[in-house]
Design an enzyme around this catalytic site. Structure first.
Site, short mmCIF file in Angstrom:
data_model
loop_
_atom_site.label_atom_id
_atom_site.label_comp_id
_atom_site.label_asym_id
_atom_site.label_seq_id
_atom_site.Cartn_x
_atom_site.Cartn_y
_atom_site.Cartn_z
N THR A 32 0.83 -1.20 0.00
CA THR A 32 0.00 0.00 0.00
C THR A 32 0.86 1.25 0.00
O THR A 32 1.99 1.24 0.49
CB THR A 32 -0.89 0.05 1.25
OG1 THR A 32 -0.04 0.14 2.41
CG2 THR A 32 -1.77 -1.18 1.36
N ARG A 62 -7.86 6.29 5.10
CA ARG A 62 -8.42 5.62 6.29
C ARG A 62 -8.94 4.23 5.94
O ARG A 62 -8.97 3.35 6.79
CB ARG A 62 -9.54 6.47 6.89
CG ARG A 62 -9.05 7.64 7.74
CD ARG A 62 -10.21 8.30 8.46
NE ARG A 62 -9.76 9.21 9.50
CZ ARG A 62 -10.51 9.61 10.52
NH1 ARG A 62 -11.75 9.17 10.63
NH2 ARG A 62 -10.04 10.45 11.43
N THR A 65 -7.39 -1.45 3.40
CA THR A 65 -7.20 -2.90 3.54
C THR A 65 -8.39 -3.58 4.21
O THR A 65 -8.40 -4.80 4.36
CB THR A 65 -5.94 -3.20 4.38
OG1 THR A 65 -6.07 -2.59 5.66
CG2 THR A 65 -4.69 -2.66 3.68
N LYS A 136 -4.01 -14.74 14.74
CA LYS A 136 -5.02 -15.74 15.07
C LYS A 136 -4.86 -16.99 14.20
O LYS A 136 -5.07 -18.11 14.66
CB LYS A 136 -6.42 -15.15 14.89
CG LYS A 136 -7.55 -16.13 15.17
CD LYS A 136 -8.91 -15.46 15.11
CE LYS A 136 -10.01 -16.48 15.40
NZ LYS A 136 -11.35 -15.86 15.49
N HIS A 277 21.00 1.04 51.56
CA HIS A 277 19.85 0.16 51.82
C HIS A 277 18.53 0.92 51.76
O HIS A 277 17.67 0.78 52.64
CB HIS A 277 20.01 -0.54 53.17
CG HIS A 277 21.27 -1.34 53.29
ND1 HIS A 277 21.68 -2.23 52.32
CD2 HIS A 277 22.22 -1.36 54.26
CE1 HIS A 277 22.83 -2.78 52.70
NE2 HIS A 277 23.17 -2.26 53.87
#
Length: 461
Positions: A32, A62, A65, A136, A277
């Site tokens: 793109t 916007r 894809t 996924k 400490h």
């Protein structure tokens, strides 16, 4: 049929070599906008994403894809006869590699004075959707969000003709780590805009940090530990310090140094804070940093040995020579003169940290957090300090101006000493610091009674 790789990146580091490598292995490259242009100019043939969606990019990019021809190609399970039959029926080509990194939201909000509108436009929509889909379906799709992984993917494709399953699973994990970080940055930014000027905490707290370094070990040698940093304006914070010399920092080094910094930020005059400490052991203010160090050392020459020294002025040669007379773990300051560095570097292991804006106060909205079993406690950072005009006097004799000055000096110390605490000070120098007192009132009474008629100071409680 050629295998297909979809590439669309904001960070173009290494992308040309990656695209060339895929092209050489017989992959069809889909891309793109600016990414497609960069790859084409490098001599690699590219199919524009609008050619596979049959729909032009629109709405100022916007939408480009978000289309079934893209997402069906990513999400189809190759082992499902039904899925593959549907792809054939719909004339959708599978996408086997997805290489995407997201709009630079973090870099955008880091710019001073960035407008809300610009920040909103840098919230990626299509990118996260595609990489989450690919993750996924990791069994069939290799998804790359980190340029450091390009070489690994190309190597495995060259050797095995595919990316092995273990690698694809690891890449999928990195996707959700990446999108979680991305979304948390967005939520945090928007929360600040919605609640600007209000003191409020979100109903659901999500936080994100970036790894600075692995620690050699934790608080104890058998514990593993890592140092993370927040995302945002970190001027004056320990995470922004530059190490100039010495062995790597330990878990306890960082914890103690942070405590020293918090106390140091209470002072504007030349001041040295020594911590051991996690508690201050020697603190002093003076006209210059050399005198401040001498006074801080004299305050507790035993405890300062092996401790942390923090200064809010440049360390000069004379001060460095004094520091070098004893064993000190860390020296942190806004700067070191060349002569001071030459002196201090004579000791191999001493850590020298340079921190610009060391005296910068904690910013409004900074949180103090403490992990508890099963949860986390969150509160506003304690930025309050007693002002002279707020003091009330309950004794017949009012303290002198010099005593009030020392009382306010001691008040800064006791604030940063583990409760319950008592601090004694004289001439802008700590005389005694007692952390963890079981009963500080009783301890104060004991100190006064012990002094008896010889007591010449003043008490603040």
């Amino acid at each position: 049929m050629k295998k297909r790789a979809l590439i669309s990146v904001s960070d173009k580091t290494g992308i040309i070599d990656f695209a060339k490598g895929l092209d050489k292995l017989g992959y069809e490259i889909v891309s793109t906008g600016g990414t497609a242009k960069a790859i084409q100019e490098a001599g690699v043939e590219v199919v524009n994403v609008s050619d596979i969606t049959g729909f032009p990019e629109c709405l100022d990019g916007r939408v480009k894809t978000l289309h079934p021809n893209v997402h069906a190609g990513i999400l189809a399970m190759r082992g499902s006869a039904e899925h593959m039959a549907q792809l054939k029926e719909l004339n959708v080509t599978p996408i086997d590699i997805v290489a995407i990194n997201l709009y630079p939201f973090k870099q955008t909000i880091a710019k001073e004075g960035v407008a809300l509108e610009e920040a909103i436009e840098n919230i990626d929509i299509g990118g996260p959707t595609m990489i989450r889909a690919a993750a996924k379906n990791y069994q069939d799709v290799a998804v790359v969000v980190d340029p450091a992984d390009y070489e690994v993917v190309l190597k495995e494709l060259s050797e095995n003709k595919e990316v092995i399953l273990e690698t694809k699973f690891n890449l999928a994990y990195k996707v959700f780590e990446h999108t979680s970080h991305y979304d948390t940055l967005i939520a945090g930014y928007l929360h600040k805009q919605v609640k600007k000027g209000e003191d409020s905490f979100p109903q659901t707290l999500s936080m994100t940090f970036e790894k600075v370094q692995d620690m050699r070990y934790g608080e104890n040698p058998h514990q593993k530990a890592v140092f993370y940093k927040e995302v945002g304006d970190l001027k004056g914070c320990l995470t922004s310090a530059k190490q100039l010399h010495g062995k790597e920092l330990s878990f306890n080094n960082i914890n103690d140094t942070n405590g020293a910094l918090d106390l140091l930020k209470e002072f504007s005059e030349p001041t040295v804070v020594a911590v051991k400490h996690a508690n201050p052991c020697g603190v002093a203010s003076a006209e210059d940093i050399y005198q401040a160090y001498i006074k801080a050392y004299e305050a507790d020459p035993v405890s300062i040995f092996g401790g942390i020294v923090a200064a809010n002025r440049e360390i000069d040669q004379k001060t460095a020579e004094e520091i070098n007379k004893i064993f000190v773990e860390i020296v942190i300051a806004p700067s070191f003169s060349e002569e001071a560095l030459a002196v201090l570097k004579q000791k191999k292991n001493i850590r020298l940290l340079e921190l610009a804006d060391i005296d910068r106060k904690h910013q409004k909205g900074t949180w103090d957090m403490k992990k508890v079993s099963g949860g986390i406690l969150v509160q506003d950072i304690d930025a309050e300090l007693l002002n002279e005009e707020d003091i009330t006097y309950v004794t017949d004799k009012k303290p002198s101006d010099a005593q009030i000055k020392d009382l306010l000096f001691a008040w800064k110390l006791v604030k940063h000493t583990k409760s319950n605490a008592i601090t004694l000070a004289k001439n802008q120098q700590s005389v005694g610091i007692g952390p963890g007192q079981a009963n500080r009132i009783t301890s104060a009474n004991i100190a006064i009674d012990y002094a008896g008629e010889n007591a010449k100071g003043a008490v603040m409680a």
